[in-house]
Design an enzyme around this catalytic site. Structure first.
Site, short mmCIF file in Angstrom:
data_model
loop_
_atom_site.label_atom_id
_atom_site.label_comp_id
_atom_site.label_asym_id
_atom_site.label_seq_id
_atom_site.Cartn_x
_atom_site.Cartn_y
_atom_site.Cartn_z
CB SER A 118 -0.95 -0.01 1.20
OG SER A 118 -0.20 -0.16 2.40
N GLY A 119 1.96 1.22 -0.75
CA GLY A 119 2.70 2.45 -1.03
C GLY A 119 2.03 3.15 -2.20
CB ALA A 157 9.06 10.25 -0.82
CD GLU A 188 15.65 15.57 -4.96
OE1 GLU A 188 15.99 14.88 -4.00
OE2 GLU A 188 14.64 15.31 -5.64
CG HIS A 208 20.14 9.79 0.17
ND1 HIS A 208 20.79 10.91 0.62
CD2 HIS A 208 19.08 10.24 -0.55
CE1 HIS A 208 20.15 11.99 0.19
NE2 HIS A 208 19.11 11.61 -0.52
NE ARG A 230 19.89 10.58 -4.31
CZ ARG A 230 18.60 10.44 -4.20
NH1 ARG A 230 18.07 9.24 -4.22
NH2 ARG A 230 17.82 11.48 -4.10
CG HIS A 243 17.69 6.39 -0.48
ND1 HIS A 243 16.91 6.87 0.55
CD2 HIS A 243 17.29 7.05 -1.60
CE1 HIS A 243 16.06 7.78 0.07
NE2 HIS A 243 16.26 7.89 -1.23
NE ARG A 288 15.67 6.22 -6.81
CZ ARG A 288 15.25 7.17 -5.99
NH1 ARG A 288 14.36 8.06 -6.41
NH2 ARG A 288 15.68 7.25 -4.75
CB SER A 299 11.64 6.29 -6.99
OG SER A 299 10.89 5.25 -6.46
CG LEU A 300 7.97 9.41 -5.06
CD1 LEU A 300 7.64 10.72 -4.32
CD2 LEU A 300 7.42 8.23 -4.27
P1 FAD Z 1 6.50 1.31 -0.71
O1 FAD Z 1 6.05 2.70 -0.68
O2 FAD Z 1 7.71 0.94 -0.05
O3 FAD Z 1 5.30 0.37 -0.32
C1 FAD Z 1 5.47 -1.02 -0.17
C2 FAD Z 1 4.28 -1.58 0.56
O4 FAD Z 1 4.29 -2.99 0.51
C3 FAD Z 1 4.20 -1.23 2.03
O5 FAD Z 1 2.87 -0.91 2.32
C4 FAD Z 1 4.63 -2.51 2.74
O6 FAD Z 1 4.12 -2.64 4.03
C5 FAD Z 1 4.01 -3.53 1.80
N1 FAD Z 1 4.59 -4.87 1.84
C6 FAD Z 1 5.89 -5.22 1.70
N2 FAD Z 1 6.01 -6.56 1.76
C7 FAD Z 1 4.77 -7.07 1.92
C8 FAD Z 1 4.25 -8.38 2.05
N3 FAD Z 1 5.03 -9.47 2.02
N4 FAD Z 1 2.91 -8.54 2.22
C9 FAD Z 1 2.11 -7.45 2.28
N5 FAD Z 1 2.55 -6.18 2.17
C10 FAD Z 1 3.86 -6.00 1.98
N6 FAD Z 1 11.68 8.70 -4.28
C11 FAD Z 1 11.37 9.79 -5.02
O7 FAD Z 1 11.03 9.65 -6.20
N7 FAD Z 1 11.39 11.02 -4.46
C12 FAD Z 1 11.73 11.24 -3.16
O8 FAD Z 1 11.72 12.37 -2.69
C13 FAD Z 1 12.08 10.12 -2.37
N8 FAD Z 1 12.46 10.28 -1.09
C14 FAD Z 1 12.66 9.18 -0.32
C15 FAD Z 1 12.93 9.35 1.04
C16 FAD Z 1 13.06 8.25 1.86
C17 FAD Z 1 13.35 8.43 3.32
C18 FAD Z 1 12.94 6.95 1.31
C19 FAD Z 1 13.07 5.75 2.19
C20 FAD Z 1 12.71 6.78 -0.04
C21 FAD Z 1 12.56 7.88 -0.86
N9 FAD Z 1 12.31 7.75 -2.23
C22 FAD Z 1 12.02 8.85 -2.98
C23 FAD Z 1 12.10 6.43 -2.82
C24 FAD Z 1 10.60 6.17 -2.90
O9 FAD Z 1 9.99 6.64 -1.72
C25 FAD Z 1 10.27 4.71 -3.06
O10 FAD Z 1 11.05 4.15 -4.07
C26 FAD Z 1 8.81 4.54 -3.44
O11 FAD Z 1 8.03 5.23 -2.51
C27 FAD Z 1 8.43 3.07 -3.49
O12 FAD Z 1 7.04 2.99 -3.57
P2 FAD Z 1 6.34 1.59 -3.67
O13 FAD Z 1 4.88 1.84 -3.73
O14 FAD Z 1 6.98 0.77 -4.71
O15 FAD Z 1 6.72 0.86 -2.28
C1 SIN Z 2 15.80 13.02 -1.22
O1 SIN Z 2 14.93 13.81 -0.88
O2 SIN Z 2 17.01 13.27 -1.14
C2 SIN Z 2 15.41 11.69 -1.74
C3 SIN Z 2 14.97 11.81 -3.12
C4 SIN Z 2 14.94 10.48 -3.81
O3 SIN Z 2 15.30 9.46 -3.23
O4 SIN Z 2 14.58 10.46 -4.99
#
Ligand code: FAD
Ligand code: SIN
Length: 542
Positions: free
Chosen positions: A15-16, A52, A122, A244, A290, A349, A384, A389-390
């Protein structure tokens, strides 16, 4: 022990932003006779996405200095040429629609006094093109809007069943390489369920928790990737782990709160305890890619220097309004950014690799899709570009929904022997393991091994050492299928991920992007060429 069975049109695991956006879009546009099951192993809003900070790339026509071709060039340069051009182009071209759609769902990007969108900068971006929410709370802002839609929009919510605290333990893949659903495990009730569906979507995020130091929350244990490996899905680029450069590094505290790259984008600079702004000699200075900045900091630290971010260069009222959460977190830890330097060090990261997919999340297993960080669409290549990523999460989810719009989502009752065998692993009491393991302790051991040996700098011998240590942990754990707790499942999955990273890192003998082999026998390629004169093995400097 009998197990509950259920059937849905689509199962979404995670649920990301990728999982929620896919759920909303599917619910709005596709005929779902049996609805969607959204499984998430913690609370609905807990995920990487929520944390993020910097933002999301918006290549918008009104942002005049920018263009799709500039964004493509920046992405490919940061990725050291290993990106798939067509994927980069597609994602870049669709950025404007992704941003518009997010706004339609209630995301409020920051604006200036004239009510125009505010773009930030960035590392490795040649122009300001990154949109943010609440200053440094972009992920929180987007996640909140999407959770609100999923829970409160009457039409959308009526199609979606949400199971929180429920982990996907295994995929059900038949002997014809078709995914038929999942085995789920509710960590609160300890109950298993067999869930069938004609479409299963992995949106489980990345692998950061595999390392001792990481910016990622505790849920990020690479589960989806491990499920893919267990089911023989094709995996790609696992040697490319992004560290990171600037995570807050406090004494006696292993957690690593992120200090966004956009703080450097707004004028902060890296400085060592000798007072040297050590990125000044690099052509892109503090906003180099990075991997380059992370290695430069690593080099400082390995020479015994301490590293800080000098944010006093940013006007204080601007810092407070642009980075309210970073400001508060620093203050809470006794760091007054108006006069103190912020102690930083690199932390794991992001995972550039993952389950090999097309842009719409299609994997090598029929009916199984992977989107977001768990997937490898080849957008990122070897490193990356920040805030891509978002964007990838949204564009891939959108394309997946397009693909499914004409699909027949009727369930099939065909269950073959292979599936029965998988189900049996979770129902057969004889196969239940009574071995008590301290999963948290095992996790810590694994995280140390990975940090020490498969981190920012690798060598053949460090990788062999890691493999041998991981194999020992595997033996202690006894290669369990059915586990006794969510922590055991996570550890089981982390072992798969660790082995996958180590073997990919062993296979790639040259240094490129985020994969740095101090014993590289080939010349440094592409953008690293700019720093090869100063690169001397483990002491590479930018
Ligand atoms: P996630 O958002 O990680 O969601 C994964 C979900 O899957 C979660 O709900 C988790 O609980 C669930 N899950 C995992 N395993 C299981 C399982 N076995 N069964 C059921 N549920 C499960 N990217 C950018 O583009 N811009 C930014 O500014 C940025 N800043 C960041 C800052 C931080 C601190 C971090 C950690 C990352 C950042 N990133 C950024 C990277 C970006 O946030 C992630 O790559 C992106 O949000 C991933 O989204 P997602 O939906 O794929 O996974
Ligand atoms: C950050 O805000 O530095 C993270 C951005 C990213 O991971 O894309």
């Amino acid at each position: 022990m009998p197990m509950k069975h259920s059937t849905y049109s689509v199962i979404i695991i995670g649920s990301g932003i990728a999982g929620l956006y896919a759920a909303i879009k599917l619910s709005e546009t596709v005929n779902l006779p049996d609805g969607i099951l959204l499984l998430t192993k913690s609370q609905l809003s807990e995920c990487n996405s929520r944390y993020a900070q910097g933002g999301i790339v918006g290549v918008l026509p009104e942002n005049k200095p920018d263009s799709i071709s500039l964004h493509i060039a920046d992405t490919i340069k940061a990725g050291c040429g290993l990106c798939d051009f067509n994927v980069v182009k597609f994602i870049s071209e669709n950025s404007q629609y992704a941003i518009k759609d997010l706004m339609k769902y209630g995301v409020e990007f920051d604006r200036n006094d004239k009510n125009e969108l505010n773009f930030t900068l960035e590392g490795a971006h040649s122009v300001r093109r990154i949109l943010h929410v609440g200053g440094d709370a972009t992920g929180y802002g987007i996640e909140k809007a999407l959770v609100n839609k999923v829970k409160n929009d009457p039409v959308i919510s009526s199609n979606i069943t949400i199971y929180e605290q429920t982990l996907a333990a295994d995929l059900l893949v038949d002997s014809k390489n078709k995914c038929r659903g999942v085995i789920s495990y509710n960590s609160a009730t300890k109950e298993y369920e067999t869930v069938y569906a004609p479409v299963t979507i992995l949106a489980t995020g990345g692998t950061g928790q595999i390392y001792k130091y990481t910016t990622n929350p505790s849920v990020t244990t690479g589960d989806g990737l491990a499920l893919g490996i267990r089911a023989n899905a094709k995996i790609k680029d696992m040697e490319f782990i992004q560290f990171h450069p600037t995570a807050l590094s406090l004494e006696n505290d292993d957690s690593r709160f992120l200090i966004s790259e956009s703080v450097r984008g707004e004028g902060a600079k890296l400085i060592n305890d000798k007072g040297e702004y050590f990125m000044e000699n690099h052509p892109q200075k503090d906003l180099a890619p990075r991997d380059v900045v992370a290695r430069a900091i690593y080099s400082q630290l390995s020479r015994g220097n301490r590293v800080f971010l000098d944010a006093t260069l940013i006007e204080i009222s601007k810092f407070k309004s642009r980075f309210p959460n970073i400001y508060k977190n620093c203050m809470d830890n006794g760091i007054d950014v108006t006069k103190d330097y912020i102690p930083v060090s690199p932390a794991a990261h992001y995972c550039m690799g993952g389950i090999k997919t097309e842009i719409n999340g299609k994997t090598s297993i029929d009916n199984l899709y992977a989107i977001g960080e768990v997937a490898c669409t080849s957008l990122h290549g070897a490193n990356r570009l920040a805030s891509n990523s978002l964007l990838e999460c949204v564009v891939s989810a959108y394309e997946l929904v397009n693909t499914l719009s004409n699909a027949n989502l009727q369930p099939s009752n065909l269950i073959d022997e292979k599936i029965m065998k998988t189900i049996k692993k979770y129902t057969d009491d004889d196969l239940e393991s009574n071995d008590e393991t301290d999963a948290e302790e095992l996790k810590q051991k694994l995280k140390n091994i990975m940090w020490e040996n498969v981190g920012i700098i690798r060598t053949e011998s460090s990788l062999l050492r890691a493999l041998s240590e991981v194999n020992k942990l595997n033996a202690v754990f006894n290669e369990k299928d059915k586990c006794n707790s969510i922590e055991e499942y996570e550890f089981r999955n982390m072992l798969y991920v660790a082995k996958s990273i180590i073997s990919a890192a062993m296979a790639r003998k040259e240094s490129i992007g985020a994969h740095y082999r101090a014993d590289s026998i080939k010349p440094l390629p592409l953008n690293d060429k700019k720093i090869e004169d100063s690169a001397d093995g483990a002491k590479v400097i930018a």
